[in-house]
Design a protein around this motif. Structure first.
Motif, PDB file in Angstrom:
ATOM      1  N   UNK A  34      -8.454   0.711   4.405  1.00  0.00           N
ATOM      2  CA  UNK A  34      -7.244   1.305   3.576  1.00  0.00           C
ATOM      3  C   UNK A  34      -6.927   2.645   4.307  1.00  0.00           C
ATOM      4  N   UNK A  35      -7.929   3.450   4.610  1.00  0.00           N
ATOM      5  CA  UNK A  35      -7.798   4.743   5.225  1.00  0.00           C
ATOM      6  C   UNK A  35      -7.036   4.339   6.466  1.00  0.00           C
ATOM      7  N   UNK A  45       1.077  -1.146   0.113  1.00  0.00           N
ATOM      8  CA  UNK A  45       0.009   0.137  -0.107  1.00  0.00           C
ATOM      9  C   UNK A  45       0.923   1.326   0.070  1.00  0.00           C
ATOM     10  N   UNK A  46       1.910   1.299   0.733  1.00  0.00           N
ATOM     11  CA  UNK A  46       2.737   2.580   0.871  1.00  0.00           C
ATOM     12  C   UNK A  46       3.529   2.622  -0.751  1.00  0.00           C
ATOM     13  N   UNK A  75      -0.057   4.551   9.210  1.00  0.00           N
ATOM     14  CA  UNK A  75       1.373   4.742   8.804  1.00  0.00           C
ATOM     15  C   UNK A  75       1.680   6.101   8.932  1.00  0.00           C
ATOM     16  N   UNK A  76       0.810   7.168   9.265  1.00  0.00           N
ATOM     17  CA  UNK A  76       1.216   8.514   9.090  1.00  0.00           C
ATOM     18  C   UNK A  76       0.756   9.169   7.990  1.00  0.00           C
TER      19      UNK A  76
END
Length: 118
Positions: free
Chosen positions: A105-106, A73-74, A112-113
Motif C-alpha cells: 500500500x505504501x 485506494x485513492x 501515485x504521489x
C-alpha cells in the motif's frame, strides 16, 4: 542478426514455413536475417508446442494491486487523508480484493504521489 525473442510473428512464420518446405537452417537464417540458433529454437518450439510465440511479454512478478485497486485506494485516501498506512491497509483488505501488506500500500501511494507516513 535478430534473436529468437526479437523476431516478429511474421518472421517466425517464415522460419516455420521455410523449414517445412525443406530449406536447411543456414538458408532459412539468411532468408529471415536471424541467427542459426534462433532458427533452431523457433523450429523446435513449433515441433514441440505447435506455437512460436515468445513468453517475454511481461517480466517480473504480477502486480497485486491493479489499476482498479489503485483507484479504490485513492478513494479511501480521499475519504480521510489523515489515515495511517496500517489503517488504509486494513480498509483495503476488508474489501473484495486480496489482502495486501502495508509495504504494498505504501509503495502504491508513493508511486501515485501521495505522502506516506507510518
Amino acid at each position: 542478426m535478430g534473436k529468437a525473442a526479437d523476431l516478429s510473428e511474421f518472421d517466425r512464420g517464415q522460419i516455420v514455413m521455410a523449414r517445412r518446405l525443406g530449406t536447411n537452417i543456414t538458408e532459412t537464417a539468411s532468408l529471415v536475417g536471424c541467427s542459426l540458433s534462433a532458427v533452431v529454437s523457433i523450429h523446435s518450439k513449433w515441433i514441440n508446442d505447435g506455437d512460436t510465440s515468445s513468453r517475454r511479454q511481461g517480466v517480473g512478478r504480477p502486480r497485486v494491486i491493479k489499476e482498479k485497486g489503485c483507484r479504490r485506494l485513492s478513494c479511501l485516501v480521499k475519504q480521510n487523508r489523515r489515515q495511517t498506512v496500517a489503517q488504509l491497509t486494513a480498509q483495503y483488505s476488508a474489501g473484495p480484493s486480496a489482502s495486501v501488506s502495508e509495504n504494498t500500500v505504501a509503495a502504491v501511494l508513493k508511486a501515485k504521489g501521495g505522502a506516506t507516513s507510518y
